[in-house]
Design an enzyme around this catalytic site. Structure first.
Site, PDB file in Angstrom:
ATOM      1  N   HIS A  23       0.848  -1.191   0.000  1.00 37.92           N
ATOM      2  CA  HIS A  23       0.000   0.000   0.000  1.00 37.92           C
ATOM      3  C   HIS A  23       0.883   1.240   0.000  1.00 37.92           C
ATOM      4  CE1 HIS A  23       0.913   0.367   4.267  1.00 37.92           C
ATOM      5  NE2 HIS A  23       0.305  -0.773   4.550  1.00 37.92           N
ATOM      6  N   HIS A  26       4.022   1.628   2.254  1.00 38.09           N
ATOM      7  CA  HIS A  26       5.270   1.021   1.788  1.00 38.09           C
ATOM      8  C   HIS A  26       5.919   1.898   0.717  1.00 38.09           C
ATOM      9  CE1 HIS A  26       2.636  -2.540   2.897  1.00 38.09           C
ATOM     10  NE2 HIS A  26       3.636  -2.668   3.729  1.00 38.09           N
ATOM     11  N   CYS A 132       3.057 -12.117  19.018  1.00 40.37           N
ATOM     12  CA  CYS A 132       2.112 -11.543  18.056  1.00 40.37           C
ATOM     13  C   CYS A 132       2.512 -11.967  16.652  1.00 40.37           C
ATOM     14  CB  CYS A 132       2.070 -10.021  18.160  1.00 40.37           C
ATOM     15  SG  CYS A 132       1.024  -9.259  16.891  1.00 40.37           S
ATOM     16  N   CYS A 135       2.870  -8.913  14.228  1.00 39.85           N
ATOM     17  CA  CYS A 135       4.164  -8.220  14.340  1.00 39.85           C
ATOM     18  C   CYS A 135       5.328  -9.167  14.113  1.00 39.85           C
ATOM     19  CB  CYS A 135       4.323  -7.601  15.733  1.00 39.85           C
ATOM     20  SG  CYS A 135       3.166  -6.285  16.141  1.00 39.85           S
ATOM     21  N   CYS A 157      -2.387  -7.102  21.278  1.00 37.44           N
ATOM     22  CA  CYS A 157      -1.258  -6.359  20.723  1.00 37.44           C
ATOM     23  C   CYS A 157      -1.696  -4.918  20.484  1.00 37.44           C
ATOM     24  CB  CYS A 157      -0.805  -6.993  19.410  1.00 37.44           C
ATOM     25  SG  CYS A 157       0.352  -5.988  18.463  1.00 37.44           S
ATOM     26  N   HIS A 160      -1.952  -4.294  16.468  1.00 33.26           N
ATOM     27  CA  HIS A 160      -2.976  -4.981  15.682  1.00 33.26           C
ATOM     28  C   HIS A 160      -4.322  -5.082  16.391  1.00 33.26           C
ATOM     29  CE1 HIS A 160       0.788  -6.309  13.749  1.00 33.26           C
ATOM     30  NE2 HIS A 160       0.060  -6.275  12.656  1.00 33.26           N
ATOM     31  N   LYS A 313      -3.456   4.101  11.385  1.00 34.15           N
ATOM     32  CA  LYS A 313      -2.318   3.704  10.564  1.00 34.15           C
ATOM     33  C   LYS A 313      -2.811   2.899   9.374  1.00 34.15           C
ATOM     34  CE  LYS A 313       1.693   0.685  10.425  1.00 34.15           C
ATOM     35  NZ  LYS A 313       2.290  -0.533  10.990  1.00 34.15           N
ATOM     36  N   LYS A 316      -3.684  -3.089   5.557  1.00 31.01           N
ATOM     37  CA  LYS A 316      -4.560  -3.948   4.756  1.00 31.01           C
ATOM     38  C   LYS A 316      -5.578  -4.657   5.641  1.00 31.01           C
ATOM     39  CE  LYS A 316      -3.042  -3.608   0.454  1.00 31.01           C
ATOM     40  NZ  LYS A 316      -3.892  -3.245  -0.686  1.00 31.01           N
TER      41      LYS A 316
END
Length: 533
Positions: A23, A26, A132, A135, A157, A160, A313, A316
């Protein structure tokens, strides 16, 4: 060289996890690295720019299982269909692309951990605690937060927002605790080794709180690099992935080979660009690993902020990820590169807004630089038959433009060298506005009506074109396609040589375009948005 002195500049992006397609978060990181390294090349420096993908670990294994294919088939498809193409979409000029499934990486990771084990920093023990998968990180109990909604009453987490796995494994451990004092001394001696300052403070607080040994292997995961001394276990995905910065440039290569020579030339990294959520891995675990192997740590770890959509943040998994081509298909790659580095202070969080990007595109690119270039080339075509006129008797107004170019070049060089892209781009944008103001004040279209003002018209047209020559050089690392077009329209390639060969240190030298150069009005550098399909 033992003291780390070298003649090259080596920058690496993080390697991106391939459990899904890329996305714009990146693409933002890669664009920043690309602009930084293109700028260094424009300085005349030897540069190595690395990016790549991380293909091992539980997330990939589970994604492949869900897709009904092997992990290798899964990553091959994603890399070929999504991750490699996006480099072309954003015009990245990387020197290498590393995949952690490549034999060169696998073999050198195994060699690295053999060295660390031989040095006494690896031992076997039992890991029991939270992990996690999102992560791919062993968590401390204090890292977890109270869940909400469907996860109310559970520890989750913080990144997430989901419960973590509870593991109990017989693994091999890395003696991270042995490097606490060395890391503190290293960062106290060089506070700029972690930037921005908030990131430095975060890392130092974490280290001073006390480092504990961490599992460097996994016994319950099969998709990874086998330990050379214990093939039933694989290298923990982060302790595999972090090594890409070394393996890709030749760590562990046979002496006397080109790869070994490259490692000697570029090591250590001058900049590791990372997102702030993976700062701990890069500023604590990574340098400690290198110290354990007797290698120099990176000179700088720079943690940029997150791109936010709706206050969250980009992700996806939360359906907030936006593919780069969704934006680039409309605005173009140059505008994408310009907008994200101009509008967001690198190192801080920034929100993406289609409306804000559209407004900046129109004001700063289409109406600003694009209109300036279009007017200048059109007037040379109309008033001088497409030939850049000779100019004499530059006055105070032209002196101000010459001084403005030199100042913009110096300011941009200082800022972009420090990864302050917004300040660097703004200094060039301000010069564009200065030149536009000069055109408005001098009114060349009025001068053209009076034969007695012919000499003055020549001065004005020459001044604008030579200013555009400087702008093309300064903006080339940011907007390479548009600046290549501008360079050609100015006739500069034929008279001054390739744009990439022009040096930042020389850009402020006035009156470089030779009189008699053929100037042509080409396509608009930045078409109006309603013309962009």
């Amino acid at each position: 060289m033992a003291d780390g002195e070298k003649d090259s500049f080596y920058l690496a992006t993080p390697i991106y996890y391939v459990n899904d397609a890329p996305h714009i978060g990146h693409a933002y990181t890669t664009t920043a690295g690309d602009v930084a390294t293109r700028w260094r090349r424009q300085r005349g420096e030897q540069v190595w720019f690395l990016t790549g993908v991380d293909e091992h670990g539980t997330k990939v294994q589970r994604a492949a299982d869900a897709g009904g294919v092997s992990p290798q088939q899964w990553v091959d498809r994603l890399v070929g269909d999504a991750w490699l193409p996006v480099l072309g979409t954003i015009d990245a000029a990387n020197d290498d692309f590393i995949r952690t499934t490549e034999p060169r990486h696998v073999e050198r990771v195994q060699r690295f951990w053999e060295v660390v084990r031989a040095n006494g920093y690896v031992y076997d023990s039992v890991y029991e605690g939270p992990y996690c998968v999102g992560c791919e990180e062993f968590k401390f109990p204090g890292d977890l937060v109270d869940g909400t909604g469907e996860y109310a009453g559970q520890q989750v987490c913080p990144v997430h927002g989901r419960p973590v796995d509870q593991l109990q494994e017989q693994n091999w451990f890395f003696r991270l605790s042995a490097f606490q004092d060395r890391l503190i001394a290293h960062y106290e001696a060089d506070p700029d080794a972690i930037q921005p300052r908030s990131a430095y403070n975060e890392v130092m607080s974490f280290i001073r709180h006390g480092l504990v040994d961490i599992s460097m292997s996994r016994s319950s995961v099969s998709w990874g690099i086998p330990l050379p001394w214990d093939p039933e276990q694989v290298v923990y995905v982060w302790f595999d992935a972090l090594l890409n910065y070394a393996t890709a440039v030749g760590y562990g290569a046979e002496p006397g080979t080109p790869d070994a020579q490259r490692f000697a030339e570029v090591w250590p990294p001058d900049v590791n660009l990372v997102g702030k959520d993976i700062l701990r891995f890069h500023a604590v675990y990574w340098p400690a690993m290198l110290m354990a192997a007797g290698e120099l740590p990176p000179r700088k770890v720079f943690a940029h902020g997150w791109l936010l959509v709706g206050g969250e943040k980009m992700s996806k998994s939360k359906l907030t990820g936006i593919a780069p081509e969704q934006i680039i298909d409309h605005f173009g790659s140059d505008a994408f590169r310009y907008y994200f580095l101009r509008s967001i202070q690198f190192g801080q969080d920034g929100s993406f807004s289609w409306e804000d990007m559209s407004a900046r595109y129109t004001a700063e690119l289409a109406n600003g630089l694009g209109n300036l270039a279009s007017r200048a080339t059109a007037m040379v075509a109309r008033y001088c038959d497409g030939v850049l006129p000779a100019a004499h008797d530059f006055g105070p107004a032209e002196g101000a433009i010459a001084d403005g170019l030199a100042a913009a070049a110096a300011a941009a060089d200082l800022a972009i060298g420090d990864l302050d892209f917004s300040a660097g781009i703004t200094s060039v944008k301000d010069f564009v506005e200065q030149v536009n103001g000069y055109v408005t004040e001098q009114e060349p279209w009025v001068l053209a009506k009076d034969p007695a003002s012919a000499e003055r018209l020549n001065v004005v047209l020459y001044t604008v074109c030579d200013a555009l020559r400087g702008i093309a050089v300064l903006y080339n690392p940011v907007m390479p396609k548009a600046m290549a077009s501008l360079w050609d329209q100015l006739g500069a390639h034929a008279t001054l040589g390739p744009l990439a060969d022009q040096r930042i240190a020389d850009v402020g030298r006035w009156a470089q375009l030779p009189a008699g150069t053929a100037v042509t009005k080409g396509a608009a550098l930045f078409p109006r948005l309603d013309e962009v399909e």
